[in-house]
Design a protein around this motif. Structure first.
Motif, PDB file in Angstrom:
ATOM      1  N   LEU A 116      14.888   4.118 -12.583  1.00 47.37           N
ATOM      2  CA  LEU A 116      14.045   4.628 -11.492  1.00 47.37           C
ATOM      3  C   LEU A 116      14.701   4.391 -10.140  1.00 47.37           C
ATOM      4  N   PHE A 117      15.210   3.171  -9.923  1.00 49.95           N
ATOM      5  CA  PHE A 117      15.837   2.876  -8.636  1.00 49.95           C
ATOM      6  C   PHE A 117      17.181   3.579  -8.490  1.00 49.95           C
ATOM      7  N   GLN A 118      17.857   3.805  -9.597  1.00 48.52           N
ATOM      8  CA  GLN A 118      19.124   4.538  -9.536  1.00 48.52           C
ATOM      9  C   GLN A 118      18.891   6.013  -9.190  1.00 48.52           C
ATOM     10  N   GLN A 123       4.009   4.553 -17.050  1.00 46.32           N
ATOM     11  CA  GLN A 123       3.406   3.539 -17.921  1.00 46.32           C
ATOM     12  C   GLN A 123       4.329   2.347 -18.086  1.00 46.32           C
ATOM     13  N   HIS A 124       5.640   2.588 -18.262  1.00 48.08           N
ATOM     14  CA  HIS A 124       6.601   1.490 -18.404  1.00 48.08           C
ATOM     15  C   HIS A 124       6.580   0.588 -17.164  1.00 48.08           C
ATOM     16  N   ILE A 125       6.578   1.206 -15.991  1.00 49.56           N
ATOM     17  CA  ILE A 125       6.595   0.421 -14.748  1.00 49.56           C
ATOM     18  C   ILE A 125       5.302  -0.366 -14.604  1.00 49.56           C
ATOM     19  N   GLN A 126       4.162   0.286 -14.924  1.00 48.87           N
ATOM     20  CA  GLN A 126       2.882  -0.407 -14.815  1.00 48.87           C
ATOM     21  C   GLN A 126       2.814  -1.610 -15.755  1.00 48.87           C
ATOM     22  N   LYS A 127       3.285  -1.459 -16.967  1.00 41.79           N
ATOM     23  CA  LYS A 127       3.260  -2.559 -17.934  1.00 41.79           C
ATOM     24  C   LYS A 127       4.152  -3.706 -17.473  1.00 41.79           C
ATOM     25  N   LEU A 128       5.309  -3.371 -16.895  1.00 40.91           N
ATOM     26  CA  LEU A 128       6.215  -4.413 -16.412  1.00 40.91           C
ATOM     27  C   LEU A 128       5.599  -5.144 -15.218  1.00 40.91           C
ATOM     28  N   GLU A 168       2.404  -5.480 -14.670  1.00 40.40           N
ATOM     29  CA  GLU A 168       1.315  -6.304 -15.201  1.00 40.40           C
ATOM     30  C   GLU A 168       1.859  -7.586 -15.822  1.00 40.40           C
ATOM     31  N   GLN A 169       2.954  -7.469 -16.529  1.00 41.75           N
ATOM     32  CA  GLN A 169       3.527  -8.652 -17.162  1.00 41.75           C
ATOM     33  C   GLN A 169       4.025  -9.654 -16.136  1.00 41.75           C
ATOM     34  N   LEU A 170       4.655  -9.159 -15.080  1.00 36.69           N
ATOM     35  CA  LEU A 170       5.222 -10.041 -14.057  1.00 36.69           C
ATOM     36  C   LEU A 170       4.193 -10.457 -13.018  1.00 36.69           C
ATOM     37  N   GLY A 171       3.126  -9.701 -12.893  1.00 38.39           N
ATOM     38  CA  GLY A 171       2.094 -10.029 -11.928  1.00 38.39           C
ATOM     39  C   GLY A 171       2.467  -9.702 -10.495  1.00 38.39           C
ATOM     40  N   ILE A 172       3.401  -8.769 -10.293  1.00 41.97           N
ATOM     41  CA  ILE A 172       3.803  -8.373  -8.950  1.00 41.97           C
ATOM     42  C   ILE A 172       4.044  -6.868  -8.915  1.00 41.97           C
ATOM     43  N   ALA A 173       3.969  -6.296  -7.711  1.00 43.62           N
ATOM     44  CA  ALA A 173       4.353  -4.895  -7.531  1.00 43.62           C
ATOM     45  C   ALA A 173       5.876  -4.798  -7.482  1.00 43.62           C
ATOM     46  N   LEU A 174       6.405  -3.754  -8.083  1.00 44.84           N
ATOM     47  CA  LEU A 174       7.859  -3.595  -8.160  1.00 44.84           C
ATOM     48  C   LEU A 174       8.374  -2.384  -7.382  1.00 44.84           C
ATOM     49  N   VAL A 175       7.513  -1.402  -7.140  1.00 46.89           N
ATOM     50  CA  VAL A 175       7.974  -0.128  -6.576  1.00 46.89           C
ATOM     51  C   VAL A 175       7.221   0.192  -5.292  1.00 46.89           C
ATOM     52  N   GLN A 176       7.985   0.540  -4.281  1.00 49.54           N
ATOM     53  CA  GLN A 176       7.421   1.066  -3.037  1.00 49.54           C
ATOM     54  C   GLN A 176       7.695   2.564  -2.995  1.00 49.54           C
ATOM     55  N   ARG A 177       6.638   3.365  -2.868  1.00 55.02           N
ATOM     56  CA  ARG A 177       6.797   4.817  -2.804  1.00 55.02           C
ATOM     57  C   ARG A 177       6.792   5.276  -1.355  1.00 55.02           C
ATOM     58  N   GLY A 178       7.681   6.168  -1.032  1.00 57.59           N
ATOM     59  CA  GLY A 178       7.756   6.699   0.323  1.00 57.59           C
ATOM     60  C   GLY A 178       8.297   8.107   0.313  1.00 57.59           C
ATOM     61  N   ARG A 179       8.381   8.708   1.490  1.00 58.82           N
ATOM     62  CA  ARG A 179       8.881  10.081   1.578  1.00 58.82           C
ATOM     63  C   ARG A 179      10.321  10.203   1.107  1.00 58.82           C
ATOM     64  N   SER A 180      11.085   9.125   1.275  1.00 60.05           N
ATOM     65  CA  SER A 180      12.497   9.183   0.883  1.00 60.05           C
ATOM     66  C   SER A 180      12.716   8.780  -0.570  1.00 60.05           C
ATOM     67  N   GLY A 181      11.623   8.524  -1.313  1.00 62.48           N
ATOM     68  CA  GLY A 181      11.764   8.176  -2.721  1.00 62.48           C
ATOM     69  C   GLY A 181      11.193   6.807  -3.036  1.00 62.48           C
ATOM     70  N   CYS A 182      11.584   6.296  -4.188  1.00 64.90           N
ATOM     71  CA  CYS A 182      11.091   4.998  -4.662  1.00 64.90           C
ATOM     72  C   CYS A 182      12.094   3.908  -4.327  1.00 64.90           C
ATOM     73  N   HIS A 183      11.579   2.795  -3.821  1.00 62.13           N
ATOM     74  CA  HIS A 183      12.438   1.686  -3.430  1.00 62.13           C
ATOM     75  C   HIS A 183      11.900   0.381  -4.014  1.00 62.13           C
ATOM     76  N   PRO A 184      12.779  -0.590  -4.272  1.00 64.71           N
ATOM     77  CA  PRO A 184      12.313  -1.853  -4.851  1.00 64.71           C
ATOM     78  C   PRO A 184      11.582  -2.717  -3.825  1.00 64.71           C
ATOM     79  N   THR A 185      10.534  -3.372  -4.274  1.00 64.43           N
ATOM     80  CA  THR A 185       9.878  -4.384  -3.449  1.00 64.43           C
ATOM     81  C   THR A 185      10.781  -5.625  -3.399  1.00 64.43           C
ATOM     82  N   ALA A 186      10.362  -6.624  -2.626  1.00 66.21           N
ATOM     83  CA  ALA A 186      11.144  -7.865  -2.550  1.00 66.21           C
ATOM     84  C   ALA A 186      11.245  -8.520  -3.927  1.00 66.21           C
ATOM     85  N   GLY A 187      10.144  -8.469  -4.693  1.00 62.72           N
ATOM     86  CA  GLY A 187      10.181  -9.041  -6.044  1.00 62.72           C
ATOM     87  C   GLY A 187      11.139  -8.283  -6.950  1.00 62.72           C
ATOM     88  N   ALA A 188      11.131  -6.954  -6.831  1.00 59.05           N
ATOM     89  CA  ALA A 188      12.045  -6.146  -7.646  1.00 59.05           C
ATOM     90  C   ALA A 188      13.493  -6.405  -7.271  1.00 59.05           C
TER      91      ALA A 188
END
Length: 300
Positions: free
Chosen positions: A13-15, A35-40, A42-62
């Motif tokens: 996704l980030f690539q 679904q894969h991202i949501q499950k991951l 949920e397992q980690l207990g943190i948000a991983l993806v930031q959505r924006g006009r320029s695409g998807c970017h990793p959060t600090a946790g990601a």
């Protein structure tokens, strides 16, 4: 346990930069990627993806997760290749990988035909770390601290010599004694190779040990510094063969029994496993003669 399929989806996704592009790359439906991202998450207990006009970017946790994610996927691929006998990763400390190992790799590949080797060259501590973390399968090293789960054997003894420019006062010497080096400052090269331990054994008294004036990190940098007249240094004899032959440097052995570094072959052991074929090849290969310590080619 982290799910490697979800991890692979996150990395893709980030690539790719978007859920649609990631789905196309993975050959999955876009809802499956979500679904894969949501499950991951949920397992980690943190948000991983930031959505924006320029695409998807990793959060600090990601961002903190990504180096481990990439490493896990790489290790997974290596494990599958090893089980299938498809490829072996060989690590070598810089001096060995650059100056000594290449002809042996070539002869092994010519002999085996269908063998596949991936050669990794780095400094000695990094190669040791990669070996312990299963990032490489075997290694040829200047210094190795024995660890459980690994077997090691001596490969060859390599002379250590003092290198000086042709106009240096030491250039006319046939050997270097502890008295010559006592109190001098030597140019340092790659750390973690065991040269300091050998030098301490060469000197009877610790207060006579030469100091290190610069730590340049590689033998190539050391050779250039010595040629420029910035000082003298200790290196493996085979690393300066060409410079000695053309008269750019003088390589002088140390007095008495001299100094020799025992290069080690190291590999991971498992119950019933044979010595890897490449290790067997190296053990059977004769060591080429080095002219770097031959006084007949050292300029006077």
């Amino acid at each position: 346990m982290l799910n490697l399929t979800w991890i692979n989806t996150l990395v893709t996704l980030f690539q790719q930069g978007s859920f649609k592009a990631a789905a196309d790359s993975l050959g999955l439906a876009q809802p499956t990627v979500t679904q894969h991202i949501q499950k991951l998450e949920e397992q980690l207990g943190i948000a991983l993806v930031q959505r924006g006009r320029s695409g998807c970017h990793p959060t600090a946790g990601a961002q903190r997760l990504m180096p481990f994610a990439v490493s896990m996927l790489s290790l997974n691929q290596r494990a599958l290749a090893a089980v299938r006998g498809e490829q072996w990763r060989v690590g070598a400390s810089s001096n060995i990988g650059i100056y000594l190992l290449q002809p042996h790799v070539r002869s092994f590949l010519a002999e085996q035909g269908d063998a596949a080797l991936d050669l990794v060259i780095d400094n000695n501590p990094t190669i040791a770390q990669k070996l312990s973390q299963a990032e490489i399968d075997m290694a040829i090293m200047e210094w190795w601290q024995p660890l459980d789960g690994f077997e090691s054997r001596p490969w060859r003894n390599e002379p250590v010599v003092v290198i000086v420019p042709p106009d240096h006062p030491f250039a006319c010497l046939t050997e270097i004694t502890p008295e010559h080096l006592a109190g001098m400052a030597l140019i340092g090269g790659e750390s973690g190779t065991g040269t300091g331990r050998l030098l301490a054994e060469f000197f009877a008294r610790a207060d006579q040990l030469p100091s290190v004036s610069m730590q340049l990190g590689s033998t190539e940098a050391v050779k250039q510094a010595v040629r420029a007249g910035l000082g003298i240094s200790l290196v493996l004899a085979s690393t300066v063969t060409q410079e000695v032959e053309v008269g750019a440097l003088c390589a002088i052995p140390l007095a008495g029994a001299g100094l020799n570094k025992e290069l080690m072959l190291v590999w991971r052991t498992t119950a019933g496993a044979q010595v890897p074929h490449f290790i067997q090849h190296l053990l059977a290969s004769p060591a080429p003669h080095s002219s770097a310590t031959n006084s007949s080619v050292r300029p006077l």
